[in-house]
Design an enzyme around this catalytic site. Structure first.
Site, mmCIF file in Angstrom:
data_model
loop_
_atom_site.group_PDB
_atom_site.id
_atom_site.type_symbol
_atom_site.label_atom_id
_atom_site.label_comp_id
_atom_site.label_asym_id
_atom_site.label_seq_id
_atom_site.Cartn_x
_atom_site.Cartn_y
_atom_site.Cartn_z
ATOM 1 C CG HIS A 86 -1.792 -1.216 1.307
ATOM 2 N ND1 HIS A 86 -1.332 -2.455 1.709
ATOM 3 C CD2 HIS A 86 -3.114 -1.375 1.028
ATOM 4 C CE1 HIS A 86 -2.337 -3.320 1.670
ATOM 5 N NE2 HIS A 86 -3.421 -2.701 1.268
ATOM 6 C CG HIS B 266 -6.009 1.484 -0.576
ATOM 7 N ND1 HIS B 266 -6.179 1.988 0.686
ATOM 8 C CD2 HIS B 266 -6.032 0.126 -0.451
ATOM 9 C CE1 HIS B 266 -6.309 0.976 1.537
ATOM 10 N NE2 HIS B 266 -6.235 -0.159 0.874
ATOM 11 C CD GLU C 79 -20.918 -5.655 24.758
ATOM 12 O OE1 GLU C 79 -20.894 -4.964 23.710
ATOM 13 O OE2 GLU C 79 -21.908 -5.703 25.519
ATOM 14 C CG HIS D 145 -29.334 -12.733 26.670
ATOM 15 N ND1 HIS D 145 -30.026 -12.167 25.618
ATOM 16 C CD2 HIS D 145 -28.988 -11.709 27.493
ATOM 17 C CE1 HIS D 145 -30.091 -10.857 25.815
ATOM 18 N NE2 HIS D 145 -29.464 -10.558 26.928
#
Ligand code: TPP
Ligand code: MG
Length: 661
Positions: A32, A263, A410, A472
């Protein structure tokens, strides 16, 4: 050093980066070039005027941290390391960019090039790691004082990093905790792989950061004085700082500058030759003129004096030995006594409690003896039982706490824990529900890839959590964690095993661990105390058959008691059966063949675990059986669910009997 003291211009220094990057990508035939060429000016300003480091001592603990979150631009980092004189970055490594065995991996890999503070490439992770590093700095400064700990964390992040969801969690947490020594240099080039960012994003990034409690600047990223002015102001900010640096990707490439074509592909010989002509760089590939290199090397040693002053302060400090121990990752002598005490007390008292509560008891004992143990939870403190007695919360401006309320973030929590572990001086653990390991998974993978001691306290580990239902209830998660190389997944069956698993997690300096813990109460099964850590072997015979062993029942966590029940029924029917508790596959697989075959036995093997049956075949063999989950769970009280899904002692007994018949 400043520009007037030496006759090398800023542009020459920046161009040295540009051509090392373009030529290395060309030689590798992949990589890159665009980002290093675009950010060369900003990086030159940072590394020659601001960053506190000493290239001769890359791991000096009080160095500023530099995180290349846009990891695809790895040649920017490697060029900087070569130019400033990092010992492990001779020109041969640059020439070998992306080749097997070189430390110049495609993306920066922690543990390879010494200047890679973290592994980056998965966009957004580096930014979130940096939040953890900046937080670690504050926590350690609160513990050891500014004489020993006083550094900044700089990040280069691109459009991609800022589009990733994790960036929101990271930015929001950093703003909330007022991590004002964190400075993000945003490569604001308006380009990502698919083309101009107007295809995909309309965010006002400055206002977005400001809304999260940051200060921001916008500068021309090719104007070194403007960049320097903004960094100077950012250094004095009372909030985390974001500087949007407007740059041109592939700067200097005559036809392709500003295009996504720069890129991630080599520019091609013609375009590179054009860039040489345009920027006035007549030197051959991998050649940096002596004067330019000398000026860079001088920049690389700018911090040498600062470092030796620091070393003197450390040598004279009363905290010296503790500081060195903590930074090396060694735990305080005697910490295992806390584990032993919990084990022997539990074997005697035989509590019937959830293993998440067992973990709380272990933590209460450990936190008292390991000050660098820094806990937290993603808004489930009371459920994960992660806040130990005596741990005060960390808050903005109050960094002497040892418990972090991560909020419902999280992924950000997991990445921040990686950052804290990488920073050094901290042993991070954090909790959420096991089912939400999916929300942390990219960072858990990186904990393992980077060999970091990060401890994931994951509770509510099966259908045994009951009424909250299938959203859950983890099913496939244990299997999904067990396949991550280097990660230790542990599912203890009672308080004694929970203490042992914590001991494993803490003693493993270069592996992350997941502790899978129950919501529901479980009986104590290890009722005879032994100092030996039986869980550290991954599996062991908890109860041997009274006569000849005909069957082995293998279980983990909450199902071990079910195996014990099944064993009693089988024994009563005259079938010798052993119970093997297997808290960890990974640890068991590392045992020698003799031990493994002795534990597993010759007879019929049946495994029982309230999780996906996937993978248990390797222990039970083709003639064995697995009692577990083959579907999602359901919403009901836990006992009803165990019955409904057929995870019962009776099912184990039937499985054994049918295979003996
Ligand atoms: C999580 C993740 N998704 C996708 C990719 C693949 N990828 C690498 S770079 C990139 C675009 C990044 O754009 P930007 O940060 O603006 O970099 P620039 O093109 O400006 O160098 C993508 C999609 C990745 N590395 N990580
Ligand atoms: Mg971009």
């Amino acid at each position: 050093m400043n520009d007037s003291s030496i006759s090398v211009s800023h542009a020459e220094r920046a161009n040295a980066i540009r051509f090392l990057a373009a030529d290395a990508v060309e030689a590798a035939k992949s990589g890159h070039p665009g980002m290093p060429m675009g950010m060369a000016d900003v990086a030159t300003v940072l590394f020659t005027r601001f960053l506190k480091y000493d290239a001769a001592e890359p791991r000096w603990p009080d160095r500023d941290r530099f995180v290349l979150s846009a990891g695809h631009g790895s040649m920017l980092l490697y060029s900087l390391m070569y130019l400033t004189g990092y010992p492990d970055m001779p020109i041969g490594q640059i020439r070998n960019f992306r080749q097997l065995g070189a430390n110049t991996a495609g993306h920066p890999e922690f543990g390879h090039a010494s200047g890679a503070e973290t592994t980056t490439g998965p966009l957004g992770q580096g930014l979130a790691n940096a939040v953890g590093m900046a937080l670690a700095e504050r926590l350690l400064a609160a513990r050891f004082g500014a004489d020993l700990v006083d550094h900044r964390t700089y990040v280069i992040a691109g459009d991609g990093c800022l589009m990733e969801g994790i960036s929101h969690e990271a930015i929001s947490l950093a703003g909330h905790l007022k991590l004002n020594k964190l400075i993000v240099l945003f490569d604001d080039n308006h380009i990502s792989i698919d083309g101009p960012t107007e295809l995909t994003v309309s965010d006002d990034q400055r206002r977005r950061f400001e809304a999260c409690g940051w200060k921001t600047w916008a500068v021309d990223g090719h104007d070194p004085e403007a960049v320097a002015k903004a960094i100077t102001e950012a250094q004095n900010s009372d909030k985390p700082a974001m500087i949007a640096c407007r740059t041109v990707i592939g700067f200097g490439a005559p036809k392709l500058a500003g295009s996504s074509k720069t890129h991630g592909s080599p520019l091609g010989a013609e375009e590179i030759a054009g860039a040489r002509a345009k920027l006035g760089w007549s030197h051959a590939p991998f050649e940096v003129p002596e004067t330019v290199l000398a000026s860079w090397r001088a920049a690389g040693r700018r911090g040498a004096g600062t470092r030796s002053d620091w070393a003197k302060r450390l040598a004279a400090s009363a905290e010296r030995d503790v500081f060195n121990r903590v930074v090396s990752g060694e735990l305080p002598a005697g910490w295992q006594d806390a584990i032993r005490a919990v084990k022997s007390k539990s074997s005697a008292d035989k509590p019937k409690i959830a293993t998440r509560q067992s973990s709380q008891n272990v933590l209460d004992a450990l936190a008292a003896v390991i000050p660098e143990l820094i806990g937290g939870s993603a808004d489930l403190t009371g459920s994960n039982n992660t806040k130990a007695a005596g741990q005060n919360p960390v808050a903005a401006g109050k960094y002497d706490g040892r418990y972090i309320y991560y909020g419902v973030r999280e992924h950000g929590m997991a990445a921040a824990m990686n950052g804290m572990a990488l920073h050094g001086g901290i042993v991070p653990y954090g909790g959420t529900f096991l089912v939400f390991t999916d929300y942390c998974r990219p960072s858990i993978r990186l904990s393992a890839l980077m060999k970091q001691r990060v401890i994931y306290v994951m509770t509510h580990d099966s259908i045994g959590l009951g009424e909250d239902g299938p959203t859950h209830q983890p099913v496939e998660h244990l299997a999904a964690l067990r396949v991550i190389p280097g990660l230790i997944t542990m599912r203890p069956c009672d308080t004694v095993e929970t203490a042992e698993c914590w001991a494993v997690a803490l003693a493993e300096k270069s592996r992350p661990s997941v502790l899978a813990l129950s919501r529901q109460a479980l009986p104590t099964l290890r009722t005879t105390h032994t100092d030996d850590n039986l869980s550290a072997r991954g599996a062991y015979v908890l109860m041997e058959a009274t006569g000849a062993r005909k069957a082995t029942i293998i279980a983990s966590g909450s199902e071990v008691s079910l195996a014990v029940e099944a064993r009693a029924t089988l024994e009563a029917a005259g079938i010798g059966a052993a119970v093997v508790s297997m808290p960890s596959w990974e640890l068991f697989d590392a045992q020698d063949a003799g031990y493994r075959s002795k534990v597993l036995g010759e007879g019929v093997r049946v495994a029982v675990e309230a999780a996906s049956t996937f993978g248990w075949e390797k222990y039970v063999g083709p003639k064995g059986a697995v009692v577990g989950m083959t579907s999602f769970g359901a919403s009901a009280p836990a006992p009803a669910l165990y019955k409904h899904f057929g995870i019962t002692a009776d099912a184990v007994v039937t499985a054994v009997k049918s295979r003996l018949a």
